[in-house]
Write a protein that holds these residues in place. Sequence first.
Motif, PDB file in Angstrom:
ATOM      1  N   TYR A 157       0.876  -1.171  -0.060  1.00 62.75           N
ATOM      2  CA  TYR A 157      -0.028  -0.191   0.070  1.00 62.75           C
ATOM      3  C   TYR A 157       0.865   1.214  -0.098  1.00 62.75           C
ATOM      4  O   TYR A 157       2.046   1.121   0.521  1.00 62.75           O
ATOM      5  CB  TYR A 157      -1.028   0.054   1.222  1.00 62.75           C
ATOM      6  CG  TYR A 157      -1.948  -0.891   1.066  1.00 62.75           C
ATOM      7  CD1 TYR A 157      -3.331  -0.379   0.650  1.00 62.75           C
ATOM      8  CD2 TYR A 157      -2.157  -2.291   1.417  1.00 62.75           C
ATOM      9  CE1 TYR A 157      -4.454  -1.347   0.588  1.00 62.75           C
ATOM     10  CE2 TYR A 157      -3.097  -3.142   1.478  1.00 62.75           C
ATOM     11  CZ  TYR A 157      -4.369  -2.566   0.587  1.00 62.75           C
ATOM     12  OH  TYR A 157      -5.299  -3.497   0.925  1.00 62.75           O
TER      13      TYR A 157
ATOM     14  N   ARG B 182     -10.508  -7.012  -0.171  1.00 63.30           N
ATOM     15  CA  ARG B 182      -9.473  -6.645  -0.868  1.00 63.30           C
ATOM     16  C   ARG B 182      -9.353  -5.400  -1.694  1.00 63.30           C
ATOM     17  O   ARG B 182      -8.181  -4.958  -1.905  1.00 63.30           O
ATOM     18  CB  ARG B 182      -8.686  -7.983  -1.781  1.00 63.30           C
ATOM     19  CG  ARG B 182      -9.544  -8.203  -2.655  1.00 63.30           C
ATOM     20  CD  ARG B 182      -9.105  -9.557  -3.205  1.00 63.30           C
ATOM     21  NE  ARG B 182      -9.844 -10.208  -4.416  1.00 63.30           N
ATOM     22  CZ  ARG B 182     -10.979 -11.000  -3.798  1.00 63.30           C
ATOM     23  NH1 ARG B 182     -11.218 -11.423  -2.753  1.00 63.30           N
ATOM     24  NH2 ARG B 182     -11.633 -11.719  -5.054  1.00 63.30           N
ATOM     25  N   TYR B 183     -10.427  -5.113  -2.140  1.00 66.96           N
ATOM     26  CA  TYR B 183     -10.477  -3.706  -2.922  1.00 66.96           C
ATOM     27  C   TYR B 183     -10.974  -2.568  -2.288  1.00 66.96           C
ATOM     28  O   TYR B 183     -11.200  -1.474  -2.751  1.00 66.96           O
ATOM     29  CB  TYR B 183     -11.612  -3.953  -4.127  1.00 66.96           C
ATOM     30  CG  TYR B 183     -11.017  -5.181  -5.136  1.00 66.96           C
ATOM     31  CD1 TYR B 183      -9.976  -4.830  -5.928  1.00 66.96           C
ATOM     32  CD2 TYR B 183     -11.734  -6.581  -4.931  1.00 66.96           C
ATOM     33  CE1 TYR B 183      -9.473  -6.089  -6.754  1.00 66.96           C
ATOM     34  CE2 TYR B 183     -11.261  -7.383  -5.882  1.00 66.96           C
ATOM     35  CZ  TYR B 183     -10.164  -7.128  -6.664  1.00 66.96           C
ATOM     36  OH  TYR B 183      -9.655  -7.961  -7.619  1.00 66.96           O
TER      37      TYR B 183
ATOM     38  N   ARG C  79      -6.079   4.249  -6.735  1.00 70.19           N
ATOM     39  CA  ARG C  79      -6.675   3.653  -7.949  1.00 70.19           C
ATOM     40  C   ARG C  79      -5.678   2.861  -8.927  1.00 70.19           C
ATOM     41  O   ARG C  79      -6.279   1.903  -9.465  1.00 70.19           O
ATOM     42  CB  ARG C  79      -7.002   5.048  -8.917  1.00 70.19           C
ATOM     43  CG  ARG C  79      -8.218   5.856  -8.301  1.00 70.19           C
ATOM     44  CD  ARG C  79      -8.604   6.702  -9.491  1.00 70.19           C
ATOM     45  NE  ARG C  79      -9.955   7.596  -8.816  1.00 70.19           N
ATOM     46  CZ  ARG C  79      -9.433   8.705  -8.031  1.00 70.19           C
ATOM     47  NH1 ARG C  79      -8.067   9.088  -7.847  1.00 70.19           N
ATOM     48  NH2 ARG C  79     -10.526   9.439  -7.712  1.00 70.19           N
ATOM     49  N   ALA C  80      -4.453   3.346  -8.803  1.00 70.65           N
ATOM     50  CA  ALA C  80      -3.421   2.758  -9.766  1.00 70.65           C
ATOM     51  C   ALA C  80      -3.396   1.050  -9.165  1.00 70.65           C
ATOM     52  O   ALA C  80      -2.764   0.245 -10.156  1.00 70.65           O
ATOM     53  CB  ALA C  80      -2.018   3.502  -9.825  1.00 70.65           C
ATOM     54  N   ILE C  81      -3.443   0.624  -8.007  1.00 72.54           N
ATOM     55  CA  ILE C  81      -3.113  -0.542  -7.582  1.00 72.54           C
ATOM     56  C   ILE C  81      -4.706  -1.297  -7.474  1.00 72.54           C
ATOM     57  O   ILE C  81      -4.877  -2.499  -6.830  1.00 72.54           O
ATOM     58  CB  ILE C  81      -2.566  -0.546  -6.179  1.00 72.54           C
ATOM     59  CG1 ILE C  81      -3.257  -0.002  -5.214  1.00 72.54           C
ATOM     60  CG2 ILE C  81      -1.019  -0.151  -6.431  1.00 72.54           C
ATOM     61  CD1 ILE C  81      -2.602  -0.275  -3.698  1.00 72.54           C
ATOM     62  N   GLY C  82      -5.679  -0.794  -7.910  1.00 72.55           N
ATOM     63  CA  GLY C  82      -6.929  -1.602  -8.134  1.00 72.55           C
ATOM     64  C   GLY C  82      -7.902  -1.214  -7.010  1.00 72.55           C
ATOM     65  O   GLY C  82      -8.971  -2.239  -6.798  1.00 72.55           O
ATOM     66  N   ILE C  83      -7.641  -0.331  -6.121  1.00 68.68           N
ATOM     67  CA  ILE C  83      -8.415  -0.144  -5.043  1.00 68.68           C
ATOM     68  C   ILE C  83      -9.872   0.641  -5.613  1.00 68.68           C
ATOM     69  O   ILE C  83     -10.139   1.248  -6.363  1.00 68.68           O
ATOM     70  CB  ILE C  83      -7.964   0.644  -3.808  1.00 68.68           C
ATOM     71  CG1 ILE C  83      -6.787  -0.045  -3.241  1.00 68.68           C
ATOM     72  CG2 ILE C  83      -9.028   1.180  -2.675  1.00 68.68           C
ATOM     73  CD1 ILE C  83      -6.986  -1.264  -2.576  1.00 68.68           C
ATOM     74  N   LYS C  84     -11.078   0.059  -5.020  1.00 70.15           N
ATOM     75  CA  LYS C  84     -12.347   0.517  -5.548  1.00 70.15           C
ATOM     76  C   LYS C  84     -12.879   1.409  -4.596  1.00 70.15           C
ATOM     77  O   LYS C  84     -13.699   2.310  -4.839  1.00 70.15           O
ATOM     78  CB  LYS C  84     -13.104  -0.598  -5.947  1.00 70.15           C
ATOM     79  CG  LYS C  84     -12.655  -1.660  -7.029  1.00 70.15           C
ATOM     80  CD  LYS C  84     -12.242  -0.938  -8.132  1.00 70.15           C
ATOM     81  CE  LYS C  84     -11.945  -1.864  -9.363  1.00 70.15           C
ATOM     82  NZ  LYS C  84     -11.053  -1.352 -10.273  1.00 70.15           N
TER      83      LYS C  84
ATOM     84  N   GLU D 227     -14.224   4.501  -8.448  1.00 62.69           N
ATOM     85  CA  GLU D 227     -14.451   4.221 -10.036  1.00 62.69           C
ATOM     86  C   GLU D 227     -15.252   5.448 -10.558  1.00 62.69           C
ATOM     87  O   GLU D 227     -15.702   6.272 -10.035  1.00 62.69           O
ATOM     88  CB  GLU D 227     -15.162   3.166  -9.927  1.00 62.69           C
ATOM     89  CG  GLU D 227     -14.937   1.738  -9.487  1.00 62.69           C
ATOM     90  CD  GLU D 227     -15.633   0.826  -9.768  1.00 62.69           C
ATOM     91  OE1 GLU D 227     -14.877  -0.402 -10.091  1.00 62.69           O
ATOM     92  OE2 GLU D 227     -16.761   0.848  -9.618  1.00 62.69           O
TER      93      GLU D 227
END
Length: 163
Positions: free
Chosen positions: A51, A78-79, A109-114, A163
Amino acid sequence: MDIRTVNEDDASTIAKLYNYYINETIITFEETAVTAEQMLERIRKIQHAQYPWLVVEVNGNIIGFAYASPWHERSAYRYTAESSIYLSHQHVGGGYGKALYKALLTQLRAIGIKNVMALIALPNLASVRLNESLGFKPVGEYNNVGFKFERFISVGCYQLALE
């Protein structure tokens, strides 16, 4: 102003900055000052979890830090991440916190967290305004869950969909 990834040499400065909030405010529920070594372990733990942990510098001096951590340990979360941000109390209101927070959200955002969750000890109008200015919405309040400085403290829960 320069925003960069934390490094291990920053631990002492970050601990000093954070200890002000421990000793003088309800913003953190910690009640005992942290050492540079303890802060270094926290930095390593966040980095090991992959993170982001960022610092903001002005004239080469760290004036704030922000990081994210897992919202909860179970894999279904995980998101979703929890954000934390601390700015030197002498630099609040100068736009540094907003710039730092935006950089943190960009990395999330770049690591896929929503979704990003922010927990704010109440009252804390500055943190509420900062989070809301970035799109966080209040989603609940935990009443009287903390006890510091001989009083009970509630916590506001804020959420931002990335998103």
